[in-house]
Design a protein around this motif. Structure first.
Motif, PDB file in Angstrom:
ATOM      1  N   UNK A 108       0.843  -1.201   0.000  1.00  0.00           N
ATOM      2  CA  UNK A 108       0.000   0.000   0.000  1.00  0.00           C
ATOM      3  C   UNK A 108       0.878   1.251   0.000  1.00  0.00           C
ATOM      4  N   UNK A 109       1.927   1.238   0.815  1.00  0.00           N
ATOM      5  CA  UNK A 109       2.826   2.387   0.888  1.00  0.00           C
ATOM      6  C   UNK A 109       3.627   2.541  -0.393  1.00  0.00           C
ATOM      7  N   UNK A 110       4.112   1.424  -0.941  1.00  0.00           N
ATOM      8  CA  UNK A 110       4.870   1.487  -2.191  1.00  0.00           C
ATOM      9  C   UNK A 110       4.017   2.044  -3.328  1.00  0.00           C
ATOM     10  N   UNK A 111       2.790   1.527  -3.464  1.00  0.00           N
ATOM     11  CA  UNK A 111       1.915   1.995  -4.542  1.00  0.00           C
ATOM     12  C   UNK A 111       1.550   3.468  -4.363  1.00  0.00           C
ATOM     13  N   UNK A 112       1.307   3.872  -3.114  1.00  0.00           N
ATOM     14  CA  UNK A 112       0.968   5.273  -2.851  1.00  0.00           C
ATOM     15  C   UNK A 112       2.155   6.193  -3.133  1.00  0.00           C
ATOM     16  N   UNK A 113       3.354   5.767  -2.725  1.00  0.00           N
ATOM     17  CA  UNK A 113       4.550   6.574  -2.973  1.00  0.00           C
ATOM     18  C   UNK A 113       4.850   6.651  -4.465  1.00  0.00           C
ATOM     19  N   UNK A 114       4.691   5.535  -5.168  1.00  0.00           N
ATOM     20  CA  UNK A 114       4.896   5.521  -6.614  1.00  0.00           C
ATOM     21  C   UNK A 114       3.947   6.500  -7.304  1.00  0.00           C
ATOM     22  N   UNK A 115       2.715   6.551  -6.835  1.00  0.00           N
ATOM     23  CA  UNK A 115       1.702   7.406  -7.453  1.00  0.00           C
ATOM     24  C   UNK A 115       1.926   8.880  -7.157  1.00  0.00           C
ATOM     25  N   UNK A 116       2.653   9.207  -6.100  1.00  0.00           N
ATOM     26  CA  UNK A 116       2.937  10.606  -5.813  1.00  0.00           C
ATOM     27  C   UNK A 116       3.577  11.291  -7.014  1.00  0.00           C
ATOM     28  N   UNK A 117       4.510  10.595  -7.647  1.00  0.00           N
ATOM     29  CA  UNK A 117       5.216  11.148  -8.806  1.00  0.00           C
ATOM     30  C   UNK A 117       4.616  10.685 -10.128  1.00  0.00           C
ATOM     31  N   UNK A 157       5.408   0.696   9.475  1.00  0.00           N
ATOM     32  CA  UNK A 157       4.839   0.760   8.132  1.00  0.00           C
ATOM     33  C   UNK A 157       3.493   1.482   8.134  1.00  0.00           C
ATOM     34  N   UNK A 158       2.707   1.267   9.185  1.00  0.00           N
ATOM     35  CA  UNK A 158       1.424   1.954   9.288  1.00  0.00           C
ATOM     36  C   UNK A 158       1.639   3.467   9.391  1.00  0.00           C
ATOM     37  N   UNK A 159       2.609   3.872  10.197  1.00  0.00           N
ATOM     38  CA  UNK A 159       2.906   5.304  10.325  1.00  0.00           C
ATOM     39  C   UNK A 159       3.389   5.883   9.001  1.00  0.00           C
TER      40      UNK A 159
END
Length: 317
Positions: free
Chosen positions: A41-50, A154-156
């Motif tokens: 979830x964090x990887x996909x969200x971070x990837x989508x930032x850019x 990871x949640x944070x």
């Protein structure tokens, strides 16, 4: 509007608090499953930032993820754990700035090819260093970090990534990114510093991805290049973001949760055909849902509402 923000904030805090209590009643398998889920979830969200607003498809996710994991493996015995995360983030930031300055002028398939090559280059360099300089292929990680501790970190990080995405979407930078994604020529004529905006978002995205790798590293105990720099991580992150909608706030999460659970089931039941199914699923998403599930639902809902409105007017006449 302020009331809506307050309600949204209260709901967000409640969800995060509920997720924070999962290790209290979940068993070891449940915590392990949630660690993997939150990681993607964090990887996909971070990837989508850019990549979401700029439409630059990056396959360098695993380069930064693996760099974070190897930073913990290399400096785990000499630095305290909090300092390890800081060093990993700084190393990821440094690589992101160097790569960004050199390549963010590329676009389309050229950027995709470069980022894929970057991930492979980093993996080969780490492998060469380990074999020729240290005489080993991998490293052991012994840190006093429990699975519950990894889960809460990871949640944070996931919550922080969500807040950053929300803040960017409501800022001038978010508007600039949308213009850049639509047409860079128009963006430059509007006075937008394209290189600086893209570099800033690429750096933020890369640092978060690096921290995901650093936080998850202690759960493996043993790390080698084939584990930390597994290209499947890049492709899974890409598929999850595209499925949910990379340019939507909730899109990456909506894509990551069902696909992670599906991939876990496929890898357990079809280990020899897992890669084939992954490739077919990627092709299906690109052709059937190119803009993601949320955009697909919104478009069809709007069309359905429009048909109902016209039918009501026709009946009234």
């Amino acid at each position: 509007m302020n009331r809506d923000i307050v309600f949204a904030t209260a709901g967000f805090v409640a969800v995060v608090a509920a997720l924070a209590s999962v290790p209290v009643f979940a068993g070891p398998y449940g915590v392990t499953l949630m660690i993997g889920l939150l990681g993607y979830v964090t990887l996909a969200s971070a990837w989508s930032l850019f990549s979401g607003p700029t439409r630059y498809v990056s396959l360098a996710t695993v380069a930064f993820f693996g760099l974070g994991a190897y930073t913990v493996a290399v400096f785990g015995e000499s630095l305290s754990y909090p300092l390890l995360l800081v060093v990993a983030g700084l190393i990821g930031l440094g690589l992101a700035v160097v790569v960004g300055l050199a390549t963010l002028r590329l676009a389309g398939v050229y950027f995709v090819i470069f980022t894929f090559g970057l991930a492979e280059l980093v993996r080969q360099l780490v492998t060469w260093y380990e074999v020729n300089m240290t005489g080993t292929l991998g490293r052991y990680i012994f840190l006093p970090v429990t699975p519950e501790g990894i889960y809460w970190q990871l949640l944070a990080l996931a919550a922080l990534t969500f807040v950053i995405a929300w803040a960017i979407g409501r800022s001038r930078i978010g508007l600039a990114l949308k213009v850049i994604g639509d047409d860079e020529v128009v963006a430059s004529h509007c006075g937008i510093d394209i290189a600086r905006v893209k570099l800033a978002l690429f750096a933020v995205s890369s640092v978060i991805i690096t921290l995901v790798g650093a936080i998850q590293a202690p759960r493996w105990t043993y790390v080698e290049p084939s584990i930390a720099f597994n290209p499947t991580i890049s492709f899974l992150t890409l598929i999850m973001a595209l499925l949910g909608g990379a340019n939507r706030l909730y899109g990456p999460m909506l894509g990551a949760v069902p696909l992670f659970l599906l991939f876990e089931w496929l890898s357990a039941n079809f280990p020899n055909h897992y890669s084939i199914i992954l490739g077919l699923l990627f092709i299906a998403i690109v052709f059937v849902l190119p803009r993601g599930v949320l955009a697909f639902v919104e478009e069809h809902w709007t069309r359905l509402r429009g048909n109902d409105t016209r039918a009501g007017k026709g009946a009234a006449e």
